[in-house]
Design an enzyme around this catalytic site. Structure first.
Site, mmCIF file in Angstrom:
data_model
loop_
_atom_site.group_PDB
_atom_site.id
_atom_site.type_symbol
_atom_site.label_atom_id
_atom_site.label_comp_id
_atom_site.label_asym_id
_atom_site.label_seq_id
_atom_site.Cartn_x
_atom_site.Cartn_y
_atom_site.Cartn_z
ATOM 1 N N GLY A 101 0.817 -1.214 0.000
ATOM 2 C CA GLY A 101 0.000 0.000 0.000
ATOM 3 C C GLY A 101 0.844 1.254 0.000
ATOM 4 O O GLY A 101 0.538 2.230 -0.711
ATOM 5 N N ASP A 154 3.439 -21.032 -0.888
ATOM 6 C CA ASP A 154 3.275 -19.740 -1.558
ATOM 7 C C ASP A 154 3.414 -19.903 -3.073
ATOM 8 O O ASP A 154 2.626 -19.343 -3.849
ATOM 9 C CB ASP A 154 4.319 -18.752 -1.036
ATOM 10 C CG ASP A 154 4.266 -17.408 -1.750
ATOM 11 O OD1 ASP A 154 3.383 -16.597 -1.435
ATOM 12 O OD2 ASP A 154 5.107 -17.187 -2.637
ATOM 13 N N LYS A 178 0.395 -19.387 -6.272
ATOM 14 C CA LYS A 178 0.609 -18.629 -7.506
ATOM 15 C C LYS A 178 0.446 -19.515 -8.741
ATOM 16 O O LYS A 178 -0.107 -19.083 -9.759
ATOM 17 C CB LYS A 178 1.998 -17.984 -7.470
ATOM 18 C CG LYS A 178 2.160 -16.971 -6.338
ATOM 19 C CD LYS A 178 3.607 -16.565 -6.139
ATOM 20 C CE LYS A 178 3.752 -15.598 -4.980
ATOM 21 N NZ LYS A 178 5.157 -15.263 -4.672
#
Length: 431
Positions: A15, A201, A205
């Site tokens: 962010g 992880d 993906k």
């Protein structure tokens, strides 16, 4: 000029990077989209926390998720991570008529088809470039750039933490624990690195990429996954002697209409570009029947690389909204529900293989192993045995020609049960 108003869920690494890019590159973004883009609302856990990146005066911070669903937000950007809370927020945002951009690969791996279907029913965009490989534009490449190709094979290094650890074990001769600690000290690995080092992880993906490449859903629970914790410095050195490097690879290919996919440490020939991807970088190699092989390489994580991917999605939304009849193809296959993949069982996969047996140093062992491999129709390509007069055990390494995974499993079980086998067999496929 109408402003596109963003509501961010989360203001951590990604962010903050998004806010920095929006501030520093505002002119080029405006020139490319024809719209001003502003962050109007940011959802955070702690309102008192000081922020490293400052936002404009139009931005308000809130601890109430409902504030992202109000009339002053056009696009909800989910950067909070996790599954349940993120799923709830995205569902509510779509129900409220908000377009969504997310970087959440775990959520998409588990619930991507369901969320894409909801977005399609609502006529909204669900964009997720940042969910795979950070700043590498692989989602858009598969969905659009290679849309006319039949994807024959997809191979990727998709986790920077695992790649950094293996790179340090290879180039700096560190053991696994030391390399992991170094990755944590540098901020590449979490305090709990399980998702990275156990391959999960990468698996999240790969599931997302399979949908884009093949138009089918490969359920996460059915994907074979193995991490890097079994890789030792000894295996890395043996691989090097044979001309290979060990990488944690995500692989998928179509075999007679079925999808073969897996995540596991794999020996890669040192002359291949994938073998040379070092540090915390990612790379994806795609083979299309029209374009041939291409490879994308870059930073797979981090504030600005991932923020760049999020910003690319927001800009794509801007362009879509500017069309006379806005339409968003969230799956790459016309928003049609994706059928479940016809999966090639892992036992039927065929590849070359690396074996390391740790055995008693006595006559006849090498012959017994070779005989067992021959009985299971595994052909030996190369072998090396390194004895040590001071050691009670010796490693014997074999590289094989192509063999079926079921035969490999039977061979390992048979040899591990023999009286000269001192430790479980170490085995990796060869690309």
């Amino acid at each position: 000029m109408e402003t596109l108003r963003l509501g961010l869920a989360g203001f951590g690494t990604v962010g903050s990077g998004l806010a920095q890019i929006l501030h520093e590159n505002r002119e080029i973004i405006l020139a490319r989209t024809g719209r001003d883009i502003a962050i109007t609302t940011v959802l955070v856990r702690d309102l008192s926390k000081k922020r490293a990146v400052q936002t404009g005066p139009e931005t308000r911070f809130t601890a109430n998720a409902d504030d992202l669903l109000g009339p002053d937000v056009d696009v909800v950007v989910e950067l909070m991570g996790g599954v349940d809370a993120a799923r709830s927020l995205i569902t509510r945002a779509l129900d409220a008529g908000k377009h969504v951009v997310t970087a959440n690969k775990h959520l998409l791996a588990l619930h991507g088809p369901e969320l894409s279907a909801l977005a399609a029913r609502k006529g909204l965009g669900l964009f997720y470039e940042a969910s795979v490989a950070g700043g590498i534009p692989i989602v858009q490449t598969l969905r659009e750039g290679l849309g006319a190709n039949r994807i024959e094979r997809l191979t990727g290094i998709l986790n920077g933490t695992a790649n950094y650890i293996l790179s340090e074990m290879t180039t700096s001769h560190l053991d696994f624990a030391t390399a992991l600690k170094q990755a944590q000290d540098l901020g590449y690995a979490e305090a709990d690195p399980t998702l990275d080092i156990e391959g999960f992880d990468t698996a999240h993906k790969l599931v997302v990429l399979i949908r884009l490449a093949y138009g089918r859903d490969f359920p996460l629970a059915k994907l074979p996954v193995r991490g890097i914790t079994q890789v030792t410095g000894q295996d890395i050195e043996f691989a090097r002697e044979f001309g290979y490097r060990i990488k944690l690879l995500a692989q998928a290919r179509e075999v007679d209409g079925r999808i073969e996919a897996k995540v596991e440490p794999t020996l890669v020939k040192h002359t291949f570009l994938l073998a040379r991807v070092g540090g915390n970088y990612n790379a994806v190699r795609v083979e299309g029947n029209a374009v041939g092989p291409i490879m994308l390489h870059g930073q797979g994580a981090g504030s600005l690389p991932t923020g760049s991917a999020v910003m690319a999605d927001i800009m794509a939304l801007c362009r879509g909204l500017a069309a006379p009849c806005a339409s968003f193809d969230n799956t790459g296959f016309g928003n049609r529900p994706l059928p479940e993949a016809d999966i090639l069982p892992a036992s039927e996969g065929v590849a070359m293989h690396y074996f390391r047996f740790t055995v008693s140093d006595r006559p006849g062992v090498l012959a017994a192993i070779a005989k067992t491999m021959a009985e299971h129709e595994i052909s030996i390509a190369q072998a090396v045995q390194k004895g040590d007069q001071q050691a009670a055990d010796v490693p014997i390494v074999f590289l094989t020609h192509c063999a079926r995974a079921s035969a490999v499993a039977k061979t390992i079980r048979a040899i591990d049960a023999m009286p000269f086998a001192l430790r479980p067999t170490v085995h990796f496929p060869i690309l």
